[in-house]
Write an enzyme that holds these catalytic residues in place. Structure first.
Site, PDB file in Angstrom:
ATOM      1  N   ILE A 172       0.820  -1.205   0.000  1.00 50.81           N
ATOM      2  CA  ILE A 172       0.000   0.000   0.000  1.00 50.81           C
ATOM      3  C   ILE A 172       0.856   1.258   0.000  1.00 50.81           C
ATOM      4  O   ILE A 172       0.562   2.219  -0.719  1.00 50.81           O
ATOM      5  CB  ILE A 172      -0.952  -0.015   1.216  1.00 50.81           C
ATOM      6  CG1 ILE A 172      -2.020  -1.112   1.036  1.00 50.81           C
ATOM      7  CG2 ILE A 172      -1.620   1.341   1.413  1.00 50.81           C
ATOM      8  CD1 ILE A 172      -2.884  -1.337   2.257  1.00 50.81           C
ATOM      9  N   VAL A 188      10.416   4.360  11.943  1.00 50.46           N
ATOM     10  CA  VAL A 188       9.465   5.314  12.517  1.00 50.46           C
ATOM     11  C   VAL A 188       9.499   5.305  14.043  1.00 50.46           C
ATOM     12  O   VAL A 188       8.879   6.155  14.674  1.00 50.46           O
ATOM     13  CB  VAL A 188       8.033   5.032  12.025  1.00 50.46           C
ATOM     14  CG1 VAL A 188       7.916   5.301  10.535  1.00 50.46           C
ATOM     15  CG2 VAL A 188       7.590   3.616  12.370  1.00 50.46           C
ATOM     16  N   ASN A 212       2.200   5.231   6.739  1.00 49.66           N
ATOM     17  CA  ASN A 212       1.739   3.899   6.353  1.00 49.66           C
ATOM     18  C   ASN A 212       2.509   2.778   7.042  1.00 49.66           C
ATOM     19  O   ASN A 212       2.009   1.658   7.141  1.00 49.66           O
ATOM     20  CB  ASN A 212       1.861   3.769   4.832  1.00 49.66           C
ATOM     21  CG  ASN A 212       1.765   2.342   4.359  1.00 49.66           C
ATOM     22  OD1 ASN A 212       0.688   1.758   4.287  1.00 49.66           O
ATOM     23  ND2 ASN A 212       2.912   1.743   4.031  1.00 49.66           N
ATOM     24  N   TYR A 227      -2.888  -6.494  17.258  1.00 45.79           N
ATOM     25  CA  TYR A 227      -2.984  -5.745  16.001  1.00 45.79           C
ATOM     26  C   TYR A 227      -4.268  -4.924  15.949  1.00 45.79           C
ATOM     27  O   TYR A 227      -4.243  -3.725  15.644  1.00 45.79           O
ATOM     28  CB  TYR A 227      -2.925  -6.707  14.816  1.00 45.79           C
ATOM     29  CG  TYR A 227      -3.094  -6.028  13.475  1.00 45.79           C
ATOM     30  CD1 TYR A 227      -2.037  -5.346  12.881  1.00 45.79           C
ATOM     31  CD2 TYR A 227      -4.321  -6.049  12.810  1.00 45.79           C
ATOM     32  CE1 TYR A 227      -2.188  -4.714  11.662  1.00 45.79           C
ATOM     33  CE2 TYR A 227      -4.481  -5.427  11.587  1.00 45.79           C
ATOM     34  CZ  TYR A 227      -3.419  -4.755  11.013  1.00 45.79           C
ATOM     35  OH  TYR A 227      -3.579  -4.128   9.805  1.00 45.79           O
ATOM     36  N   LYS A 245      -4.586  -0.670  15.822  1.00 47.52           N
ATOM     37  CA  LYS A 245      -5.210   0.109  14.759  1.00 47.52           C
ATOM     38  C   LYS A 245      -6.354   0.961  15.299  1.00 47.52           C
ATOM     39  O   LYS A 245      -6.585   2.081  14.814  1.00 47.52           O
ATOM     40  CB  LYS A 245      -5.692  -0.815  13.642  1.00 47.52           C
ATOM     41  CG  LYS A 245      -4.551  -1.492  12.880  1.00 47.52           C
ATOM     42  CD  LYS A 245      -3.593  -0.475  12.267  1.00 47.52           C
ATOM     43  CE  LYS A 245      -2.506  -1.120  11.425  1.00 47.52           C
ATOM     44  NZ  LYS A 245      -1.602  -0.130  10.812  1.00 47.52           N
TER      45      LYS A 245
END
Length: 254
Positions: free
Chosen positions: A20, A67, A93, A160, A164
């Protein structure tokens, strides 16, 4: 349409080496932006992304780092502004996925995933905002997942899913904090997407289940995240901030 024209914009995309992130970096270049491609050196793919951007006649800059490092992010943004110009768009992302039953999930694995998916997104937003707020202009787009809104049937991924969900609410909080200072923050939450990870032969049976359970009867192509990103990056969404744009082929409706 001029509303979607990104000529004159400079975008930073994290996790731009594949899937993505790569599709979005190239798509923003197609819309006219120059792109800084940020990613982990060991994962590769950044040079390919940059080559495809350059082939479109746009400027591309390869930046390696993680990051989870404030220093890496600060250096990346400094180089972006020095070599490409003022940063106006950021797409955060970079992230990791994992699945394991909650009762056997170690604290170390939980923290490792949260370090990238939550801390990494916050640190990225913080670093980007520090330069964007000085100009009172910018669009930050964080990539979350429909798993931040629903629990995926048959997948044991409490760490996970909750990471999110954290990205979604954190982004809304930042959007409200910066709304009156010219900085918009939005979220894109993809559904099941045919990234390289999902093209492996060993997950073919799982992919068929994903396709069956999606109302549109298929998984998304990574390129199908480009349109929503260009919309949120451009003047077409100038009065849009704090939204979670779910791009899932209708999955969460069921």
């Amino acid at each position: 349409m001029k509303l979607f024209d990104l000529h004159g914009d400079v975008a930073l995309v994290t996790g731009a080496g594949s899937g993505i992130g790569q599709a979005i970096a190239i798509g923003l270049a197609e819309a006219g932006a120059d792109i800084a491609c940020f990613g982990h050196a060991s994962k590769g793919g950044l040079d390919e992304t940059a080559h495809r951007i350059s082939a479109l006649g746009r400027k591309a800059l390869v930046l390696t780092g993680t990051v989870t490092s404030e220093t890496d992010l600060a250096v990346a943004i400094e180089r972006t502004e020095t070599e490409l110009g003022a940063l106006t768009i950021a797409v955060n992302n970079a992230g990791v996925a994992a699945a394991e039953p909650a009762e056997t999930l170690s604290l170390e694995k939980w923290q490792k995933l949260y370090d990238v998916n939550v801390n990494g997104v916050f640190l990225s937003c913080q670093a980007e905002a520090r330069t964007m707020l000085t100009r009172r202009k910018g669009s930050i787009i964080n990539i979350a997942s429909m798993s931040g809104s629903i629990v995926n049937r048959g997948l044991t991924q409490a760490h996970y899913n909750s990471s999110k969900a954290a990205v979604i609410h954190m982004s809304k909080s930042l959007a409200m904090e910066w709304a009156d200072r010219g900085l918009r923050v939005n979220i894109i939450s993809p559904g099941y997407t045919l990234t390289p990870m999902n093209k492996r032969p060993e997950v073919a049976d799982q992919v068929r289940i994903f396709e069956r359970d999606t109302p549109m009867g298929r998984m998304a192509a990574p390129e199908e995240m480009v349109g929503p990103t260009v919309f949120l990056a451009s003047r077409a969404s100038s009065f849009v901030t704090g939204i979670d744009l779910i791009v899932d082929g209708g999955f969460v409706c069921w």
